[in-house]
Design a protein around this motif. Structure first.
Motif, PDB file in Angstrom:
ATOM      1  N   ALA A 165       0.876  -1.174   0.000  1.00  0.00           N
ATOM      2  CA  ALA A 165       0.000   0.000   0.000  1.00  0.00           C
ATOM      3  C   ALA A 165       0.911   1.221   0.000  1.00  0.00           C
ATOM      4  O   ALA A 165       2.032   1.168   0.502  1.00  0.00           O
ATOM      5  N   GLY A 166       0.448   2.300  -0.583  1.00  0.00           N
ATOM      6  CA  GLY A 166       1.213   3.535  -0.593  1.00  0.00           C
ATOM      7  C   GLY A 166       2.077   3.735  -1.820  1.00  0.00           C
ATOM      8  O   GLY A 166       2.798   4.725  -1.909  1.00  0.00           O
ATOM      9  N   LEU A 167       2.018   2.834  -2.781  1.00  0.00           N
ATOM     10  CA  LEU A 167       2.764   2.960  -4.040  1.00  0.00           C
ATOM     11  C   LEU A 167       1.798   3.359  -5.155  1.00  0.00           C
ATOM     12  O   LEU A 167       0.596   3.504  -4.930  1.00  0.00           O
ATOM     13  N   ALA A 168       2.311   3.510  -6.389  1.00  0.00           N
ATOM     14  CA  ALA A 168       1.474   3.902  -7.527  1.00  0.00           C
ATOM     15  C   ALA A 168       0.368   2.884  -7.789  1.00  0.00           C
ATOM     16  O   ALA A 168      -0.747   3.232  -8.169  1.00  0.00           O
ATOM     17  N   VAL A 169       0.681   1.613  -7.614  1.00  0.00           N
ATOM     18  CA  VAL A 169      -0.287   0.518  -7.702  1.00  0.00           C
ATOM     19  C   VAL A 169      -0.099  -0.317  -6.453  1.00  0.00           C
ATOM     20  O   VAL A 169       1.021  -0.534  -6.010  1.00  0.00           O
ATOM     21  N   TRP A 170      -1.192  -0.784  -5.897  1.00  0.00           N
ATOM     22  CA  TRP A 170      -1.118  -1.614  -4.697  1.00  0.00           C
ATOM     23  C   TRP A 170      -1.316  -3.071  -5.075  1.00  0.00           C
ATOM     24  O   TRP A 170      -2.198  -3.410  -5.856  1.00  0.00           O
ATOM     25  N   VAL A 171      -0.482  -3.918  -4.522  1.00  0.00           N
ATOM     26  CA  VAL A 171      -0.714  -5.356  -4.595  1.00  0.00           C
ATOM     27  C   VAL A 171      -1.662  -5.644  -3.433  1.00  0.00           C
ATOM     28  O   VAL A 171      -1.264  -5.579  -2.267  1.00  0.00           O
ATOM     29  N   ALA A 172      -2.925  -5.887  -3.751  1.00  0.00           N
ATOM     30  CA  ALA A 172      -3.939  -6.062  -2.707  1.00  0.00           C
ATOM     31  C   ALA A 172      -3.896  -7.447  -2.088  1.00  0.00           C
ATOM     32  O   ALA A 172      -4.203  -7.605  -0.912  1.00  0.00           O
ATOM     33  N   ALA A 173      -3.512  -8.453  -2.850  1.00  0.00           N
ATOM     34  CA  ALA A 173      -3.453  -9.820  -2.328  1.00  0.00           C
ATOM     35  C   ALA A 173      -2.637 -10.690  -3.268  1.00  0.00           C
ATOM     36  O   ALA A 173      -2.531 -10.411  -4.466  1.00  0.00           O
ATOM     37  N   THR A 174      -2.072 -11.747  -2.704  1.00  0.00           N
ATOM     38  CA  THR A 174      -1.325 -12.746  -3.469  1.00  0.00           C
ATOM     39  C   THR A 174      -1.761 -14.122  -2.982  1.00  0.00           C
ATOM     40  O   THR A 174      -1.790 -14.371  -1.784  1.00  0.00           O
ATOM     41  N   ARG A 175      -2.118 -15.001  -3.931  1.00  0.00           N
ATOM     42  CA  ARG A 175      -2.527 -16.362  -3.601  1.00  0.00           C
ATOM     43  C   ARG A 175      -1.742 -17.332  -4.476  1.00  0.00           C
ATOM     44  O   ARG A 175      -1.699 -17.165  -5.692  1.00  0.00           O
ATOM     45  N   PHE A 176      -1.138 -18.337  -3.867  1.00  0.00           N
ATOM     46  CA  PHE A 176      -0.375 -19.343  -4.599  1.00  0.00           C
ATOM     47  C   PHE A 176      -1.210 -20.598  -4.802  1.00  0.00           C
ATOM     48  O   PHE A 176      -1.974 -20.984  -3.919  1.00  0.00           O
ATOM     49  N   ASP A 177      -1.049 -21.220  -5.971  1.00  0.00           N
ATOM     50  CA  ASP A 177      -1.569 -22.571  -6.192  1.00  0.00           C
ATOM     51  C   ASP A 177      -0.459 -23.516  -5.771  1.00  0.00           C
ATOM     52  O   ASP A 177       0.495 -23.720  -6.525  1.00  0.00           O
ATOM     53  N   GLY A 178      -0.536 -24.044  -4.579  1.00  0.00           N
ATOM     54  CA  GLY A 178       0.517 -24.921  -4.070  1.00  0.00           C
ATOM     55  C   GLY A 178       1.566 -24.125  -3.321  1.00  0.00           C
ATOM     56  O   GLY A 178       1.421 -22.913  -3.099  1.00  0.00           O
ATOM     57  N   PRO A 179       2.640 -24.782  -2.936  1.00  0.00           N
ATOM     58  CA  PRO A 179       3.685 -24.104  -2.155  1.00  0.00           C
ATOM     59  C   PRO A 179       4.499 -23.131  -3.009  1.00  0.00           C
ATOM     60  O   PRO A 179       4.608 -23.294  -4.223  1.00  0.00           O
TER      61      PRO A 179
END
Length: 193
Positions: A78-92
């Motif tokens: 948060a606080g950048l030009a674009v925010w990475v709101a969430a990250t989800r992995f398929d597997g480890p």
């Protein structure tokens, strides 16, 4: 499977005050606790550890940039030009074991949610699918892991530098959205194990 990293905590923390012992515009200050040096382009800042739950950590700079990490991986911002709101992995996440990547390839797939600071629904992108290939090598006294990712119109390479004995990552360059580009991270003082 990795847990989903919600944006709610980042949104709250982006507005919170967190003191930094010195003016971070002029290089790393002396810090008493865990800290990272963050750089997007020529914009360096020091981020202090706000919260830790195992390998999941929240970091915040004086000017309101918040970064959530899981181990060495940036999973939300948060606080950048674009925010990475969430990250989800398929597997480890293969980066969980960086020494196991030396001399071999590993693949991963993750979904990333992106948004702009104004939270305009028209700019939100949910479920950006990224296919990534990781490869590690020992170069002298440095472990280097390179991760090439593409998908949904994005193509980038993340790099992670670490200790070849322990696999501990101490520096990285990680993609945090097309407009922001790569976020440089250097561990100034590591968090507790």
């Amino acid at each position: 499977m990795r847990r989903w990293r919600p944006l709610a905590a980042l949104l709250l923390l982006a507005g919170c005050a967190a003191p930094v012992p010195a003016d971070d515009r002029f290089g790393p200050p002396e810090v008493d606790g865990p800290a990272l040096s963050l750089a997007v382009g020529s914009r360096p800042a020091v981020a202090l550890l706000l919260q830790q739950n195992g390998e999941s950590r929240l970091w915040r700079t004086r000017d309101g940039v918040v970064v959530a990490t899981d181990g060495a991986r940036v999973v939300a911002t948060a606080g950048l030009a674009v925010w990475v709101a969430a990250t989800r992995f398929d597997g480890p996440d293969p980066l969980d074991e960086p020494l196991a990547l030396v001399g071999r390839l590993a693949s991963s797939r993750r979904l990333v949610d992106l948004m702009t600071p104004d939270r305009d629904p028209a700019s939100m992108r949910f479920g950006v699918s990224l296919e990534c290939t990781l490869r590690g090598r020992i170069d002298g006294d440095v472990l280097l892991v390179e991760e090439g990712c593409n998908g949904s119109g994005f193509n980038f390479t993340n790099r992670f530098w670490g200790d070849p004995q322990t696999g501990g990552i101490y520096r990285s360059e990680q993609w945090v959205g097309r407009e922001a580009g790569l976020l440089g991270i250097t561990v100034l003082r590591p968090p507790p194990a």
